[in-house]
Design a protein around this motif. Structure first.
Motif: not given
Ligand code: FAD
Ligand code: GLY
Length: 369
Positions: A16, A19-20, A46, A51, A180, A208, A210, A231, A307, A331-332
């Motif tokens: 993934g 940002i995380i 994603e 966000a 990938t 995220g 997934w 958004m 989210r 989540f948010r």
């Molecule tokens: P993601 O950014 O979704 O990254 C997960 C990654 O895993 C993706 O790039 C995906 O392609 C990859 N992946 C999935 N399956 C596979 C696989 N099989 N193999 C390899 N890679 C895979 N948070 C805040 O703190 N402040 C805000 O103002 C805010 N506003 C938001 C507004 C909206 C409209 C949304 C949708 C979210 C908002 N959030 C906000 C929440 C924040 O965006 C998420 O909590 C955060 O981005 C989660 O990050 P992540 O890295 O876990 O997930």
């Protein structure tokens, strides 16, 4: 030839590249790990790309929960997190100048009073801005707004932040592989969709929305469902707003050089990303009511993000088993929580004291067993 006696650095695979995953990879890399980030999508496209970027631990909290405390801790880490990336705050549009909760109607009055009581009882500095003070701070706000509560918080451009992390990782020897998808996870190994197998000392599951599917492939039950957010971005001059405004029908976040980001819907529809034009209209109308200068501002971009929400509503930052750590369910608040999550992932990987109490964010399945 003399053999290199330095211990081999440990290898982490991060599944993934949102940002995380990127923040966790960066923190591990800084501590001498070799890191490979794998992502199914092109770039970080994603939730982290979708966000708004509010760093707002207080706006949605009315109780002293573990999540609220995690958010407060993470907010404090943001400035140093950027500095350790060798950048000025402005490079990612980071501003820790608070966020407003405006008073428009009786519902707001009740919510504001509850918030003020809660936060002051925990010594969090909040400031009530009377109408005349509010228009000094935010001259563009509507005359219908009687005042606003200024809460600690800030904002960052999450797209710039992901790019910055990607660049820092590759500049320091990290490997990033987008396009990938990971197909399965076994003990300290991942298999890619193309059949390639990669091994590591630690696999970090940070996928995220997934993550539940991928965890299931590893035999772990992490039930959750994405929450879709729509958004939009309105064209607006820089300086129209100086900080984000979060009210019950919409939030507005200034984005330097790009206008104002307005959000967001909350829809549980699985992985469906279809647009709802009426929802975009409602959000835009809410923003225009709050900032009348936006009356003719065109919608220049609109998008959808998923989210990552687990059924508990809390993130999980936890070891699942030897060689497998999970960081998901933000989540948010995943943007806000990125620096503390990254520090927590590193502490779990090296079995050091965590940066904060992680017990509330352990995998329930494992902590009860
Ligand atoms: P993601 O950014 O979704 O990254 C997960 C990654 O895993 C993706 O790039 C995906 O392609 C990859 N992946 C999935 N399956 C596979 C696989 N099989 N193999 C390899 N890679 C895979 N948070 C805040 O703190 N402040 C805000 O103002 C805010 N506003 C938001 C507004 C909206 C409209 C949304 C949708 C979210 C908002 N959030 C906000 C929440 C924040 O965006 C998420 O909590 C955060 O981005 C989660 O990050 P992540 O890295 O876990 O997930
Ligand atoms: N934190 C804002 C959102 O998720 O829409």
């Amino acid at each position: 030839m003399e053999r290199d006696k330095r211990p081999m650095s440990q290898q982490a695979i991060i599944i993934g590249g949102g940002i995380i995953g990127l923040s966790s990879a960066w923190t591990l890399l800084q501590h001498g790990w070799r890191v490979t980030v794998l992502d199914a999508a092109p770039e970080a496209r994603e939730a982290s790309w979708a966000a708004a970027g509010m760093l707002a631990p207080h706006h949605e909290a009315d109780e002293a929960t573990a999540l609220w405390r995690l958010g407060i801790d993470s907010l404090q880490r943001w400035p140093l997190f950027i500095e350790q990336l060798g950048q000025e705050h402005i490079a990612v549009d980071l501003h820790i100048n608070g966020g407003l909760m405006p008073l428009l109607d009786d519902n707001d009055a009740t919510a504001i009073e509850r918030k003020r009581t809660f936060l002051t009882s925990h010594n969090i500095p909040v400031r009530w801005l009377e109408r005349h003070e509010l228009i000094t701070a935010e001259p563009a706000i509507a005359a219908t707004c009687h005042g606003a509560l200024l809460l600690p918080g800030g904002q960052v451009n999450p797209r710039l932040m992901c790019t910055l992390l990607q660049n820092a990782l590759t500049a320091h020897g990290g490997i990033l592989r987008y396009h990938t998808p990971v197909a399965s996870i076994t003990e300290r190994r991942v298999q890619l969709a193309n059949g390639e197998i990669l091994a590591a000392d630690e696999i970090i599951l940070a996928s995220g929305a997934w993550t539940p599917q991928l965890a299931a492939l590893a035999g772990i039950d992490l039930p959750g469902e994405p929450v879709k957010g729509q958004m939009l971005r309105l064209r607006a001059p820089d300086g129209l707003l100086n900080r984000f405004i979060h009210c019950h029908h919409a939030y507005l976040v200034p984005r330097r050089g790009l206008g104002l980001v307005v959000g967001a819907t909350m829809v549980m529809a699985g992985f469906d990303r279809s647009d709802d034009p009426a929802a975009i209209e409602r959000l835009a109308a809410g923003a225009r009511r709050l900032v009348p200068a936006l009356a003719d501002a065109p919608v220049v971009e609109q998008w959808t993000g998923l989210r990552p929400r687990l059924n508990s509503g809390l993130p999980i930052i936890s070891r699942l088993r030897p060689g497998l750590i999970v960081a998901t369910g933000h989540f948010r608040n995943g943007i806000l929580l990125a620096p503390i999550t990254a520090a927590a992932v590193h502490s779990i990987a090296v079995q050091q004291l965590p940066p904060c109490d992680l017990a509330p964010f352990a995998c329930p399945q494992l902590s009860s067993s």
